[in-house]
Write a protein that holds these residues in place. Sequence first.
Motif, mmCIF file in Angstrom:
data_model
loop_
_atom_site.group_PDB
_atom_site.id
_atom_site.type_symbol
_atom_site.label_atom_id
_atom_site.label_comp_id
_atom_site.label_asym_id
_atom_site.label_seq_id
_atom_site.Cartn_x
_atom_site.Cartn_y
_atom_site.Cartn_z
ATOM 1 N N GLU A 135 25.879 17.215 72.415
ATOM 2 C CA GLU A 135 25.808 18.392 72.852
ATOM 3 C C GLU A 135 23.989 18.347 73.801
ATOM 4 O OE1 GLU A 135 25.385 21.525 69.745
ATOM 5 O OE2 GLU A 135 27.641 21.246 69.086
ATOM 6 N N THR A 136 24.730 18.973 75.302
ATOM 7 C CA THR A 136 23.019 19.298 75.443
ATOM 8 C C THR A 136 23.461 20.067 76.456
ATOM 9 O OG1 THR A 136 21.842 17.825 77.250
ATOM 10 C CG2 THR A 136 24.185 17.353 77.574
ATOM 11 N N ASN A 137 22.798 21.300 77.160
ATOM 12 C CA ASN A 137 23.045 22.599 78.160
ATOM 13 C C ASN A 137 22.801 21.816 79.242
ATOM 14 O OD1 ASN A 137 23.893 24.580 76.694
ATOM 15 N ND2 ASN A 137 22.294 24.080 75.506
ATOM 16 N N VAL A 138 23.663 22.701 80.386
ATOM 17 C CA VAL A 138 23.447 22.298 81.867
ATOM 18 C C VAL A 138 23.363 23.325 82.001
ATOM 19 C CG1 VAL A 138 24.076 20.206 82.208
ATOM 20 C CG2 VAL A 138 26.175 20.550 82.378
ATOM 21 N N PRO A 139 22.997 23.651 83.661
ATOM 22 C CA PRO A 139 24.072 24.979 83.730
ATOM 23 C C PRO A 139 25.411 25.166 84.246
ATOM 24 C CG PRO A 139 21.883 24.037 85.268
ATOM 25 C CD PRO A 139 22.523 22.776 84.320
ATOM 26 N N GLU A 140 25.884 24.972 84.373
ATOM 27 C CA GLU A 140 27.404 25.623 84.405
ATOM 28 C C GLU A 140 27.789 25.217 82.922
ATOM 29 O OE1 GLU A 140 26.710 22.506 87.359
ATOM 30 O OE2 GLU A 140 26.034 22.384 85.210
ATOM 31 N N GLY A 141 27.559 24.427 81.403
ATOM 32 C CA GLY A 141 27.180 25.299 80.564
ATOM 33 C C GLY A 141 27.197 24.066 79.150
ATOM 34 N N LEU A 142 28.338 23.336 78.503
ATOM 35 C CA LEU A 142 27.580 22.660 77.550
ATOM 36 C C LEU A 142 28.419 21.464 77.794
ATOM 37 C CD1 LEU A 142 26.209 22.269 74.311
ATOM 38 C CD2 LEU A 142 28.910 23.291 73.276
ATOM 39 N N ILE A 143 28.345 19.980 77.789
ATOM 40 C CA ILE A 143 28.348 19.313 77.236
ATOM 41 C C ILE A 143 28.165 18.206 75.695
ATOM 42 C CG2 ILE A 143 28.066 16.473 78.338
ATOM 43 C CD1 ILE A 143 26.825 17.495 80.925
ATOM 44 N N THR A 144 29.587 18.204 75.356
ATOM 45 C CA THR A 144 29.683 17.522 73.974
ATOM 46 C C THR A 144 29.676 16.111 74.510
ATOM 47 O OG1 THR A 144 31.370 18.576 73.700
ATOM 48 C CG2 THR A 144 29.968 20.033 73.157
ATOM 49 N N VAL A 145 29.365 14.750 73.803
ATOM 50 C CA VAL A 145 30.335 13.995 73.215
ATOM 51 C C VAL A 145 30.670 13.728 71.527
ATOM 52 C CG1 VAL A 145 29.926 11.523 73.809
ATOM 53 C CG2 VAL A 145 28.481 12.887 75.199
ATOM 54 N N GLU A 146 32.173 13.753 71.445
ATOM 55 C CA GLU A 146 32.466 13.215 70.271
ATOM 56 C C GLU A 146 32.360 11.993 69.557
ATOM 57 O OE1 GLU A 146 36.619 15.434 70.029
ATOM 58 O OE2 GLU A 146 35.672 17.144 71.057
ATOM 59 N N TYR A 147 32.011 12.185 68.824
ATOM 60 C CA TYR A 147 31.799 11.185 67.389
ATOM 61 C C TYR A 147 32.491 10.521 66.396
ATOM 62 C CZ TYR A 147 27.235 12.826 65.362
ATOM 63 O OH TYR A 147 26.835 13.391 64.917
#
Length: 100
Positions: A19-31
Amino acid sequence: MEPITIAAIKDNSFARQFETNVPEGLITVEYSFQERKIFLTKINLPDQFENEEFIDSLIKAILENATEQRLRVVPIYPRIVQFFKKNPSYKELLPPGIRI
């Protein structure tokens, strides 16, 4: 162009995602993990997020983490497969027999 820096990538092992946060919201990379391999299965982006360079930087950071842990990487999600095609230097992380 300035290199993109990613503030912090959190490994949420309970949710099995980075998970990482950007101004637009949360980005996730599932694994998922299986026998010293990490399968990168999906990228979830906020609706208004379109920064391809940031996504590439995020994938690179995840692959560097996999390298440090001596994991093989199996890209499942098409955007991640595309990254491997554009960056052949990372193909050494693929398990034997996996061709992209």
